[in-house]
Design a protein around this motif. Sequence first.
Motif, PDB file in Angstrom:
ATOM      1  N   TRP A  68      45.745  39.735  48.281  1.00 58.64           N
ATOM      2  CA  TRP A  68      44.464  39.158  47.863  1.00 58.64           C
ATOM      3  C   TRP A  68      43.364  40.184  48.081  1.00 58.64           C
ATOM      4  N   GLY A  70      40.363  39.201  49.160  1.00 61.77           N
ATOM      5  CA  GLY A  70      39.727  38.732  50.400  1.00 61.77           C
ATOM      6  C   GLY A  70      40.739  38.757  51.538  1.00 61.77           C
ATOM      7  N   MET A  94      42.589  41.416  37.931  1.00 65.26           N
ATOM      8  CA  MET A  94      41.792  40.437  38.684  1.00 65.26           C
ATOM      9  C   MET A  94      40.300  40.666  38.457  1.00 65.26           C
ATOM     10  N   HIS A 272      39.843  27.475  42.309  1.00 63.76           N
ATOM     11  CA  HIS A 272      40.053  28.834  42.832  1.00 63.76           C
ATOM     12  C   HIS A 272      40.885  29.666  41.840  1.00 63.76           C
TER      13      HIS A 272
END
Length: 309
Positions: A68, A70, A94, A272
């Motif tokens: 990810w 984050g 992304m 999300h």
Amino acid sequence: MRHNLGVMAPPNEEDRWLGALVEALDDSWTVERVEAFAPDQLEVIAAAPPLRRSLSGFSNLRLIQSLWAGVEVILKDPGLRTDIPLARMKDPQMEASMALSVLAHVLAFHLHHDEYRRQQARSDWSQIYGVAPGERTVTFLGLGAMARPAARALRDAGFRVGAMVRSPRPDEIETFGRDQLDARLAKTDVLVNVLPVTEETRELIDADVFAELANGSAFVNVARGIHVVDDDLLAALDSGHLRHAFLDVFRTEPLPPDHPFWLHPRVTLTPHMAAPTFPPSGARFVAQQLVRLERGEPLEHLVDHDAGY
Ligand code: GLV
């Protein structure tokens, strides 16, 4: 020499990551679930939250690669060793998704789609004459890898774009520091949150921020729910001071079924998915990292433990 990479991702994603990593990595790497190896056999762990076990106890680990962008969940692992490099995901696919998602939300606001949706619910044919993009200011909170293509896309569409950053610098996008945020908010039509989670950014977006924003503005959250005080956001929406919120991330995910955001007429909600990880291109980034690791070259997108992201 053979190397071992262990994958730890949620069950609905793990097979896709395993397949993509096997495809992207060269034959010297064995790729399996973390549990398939003895802890001391692993040199690299590729992990996506929620973590099903701690990252402690792997004595030969050379890299933890987040799947990810984050990394706040990995950073919360009490067993995380700060002497082992931890890298964020950097996936062009992304970033492109994020740019499109932010563009979609800003355009929905700019073209009054949120207002037309409310009008449609009461069969109201009222035409709203808006302004040119050049008369709208979009303010980003954060201008990291995930934010930059979105900021560029909006600038290229003609919007005035600025970004709050930790250290302001001359940049293709105008940047400013935290000390100027209040002044900037008053001129902001759309506030876009793309911050990392740190002690400084947790609950940063509160009643004061919403009050400073121009009347009738919009808020886009594509970072994390913990950046926002939900009750303050609801109050700003209920009063009409904030015209609309486009929310992709929440303090609790999945968002509980009784949460007021679900049915709020001034909220557009997505689960999300503004910038989902895309294993084929994410795995290519991991493959490049491993080449750098093998050659002893500097790794990319390393987390700075002092900065907290
Ligand atoms: C998704 O939210 C990510 O951090 O990659």
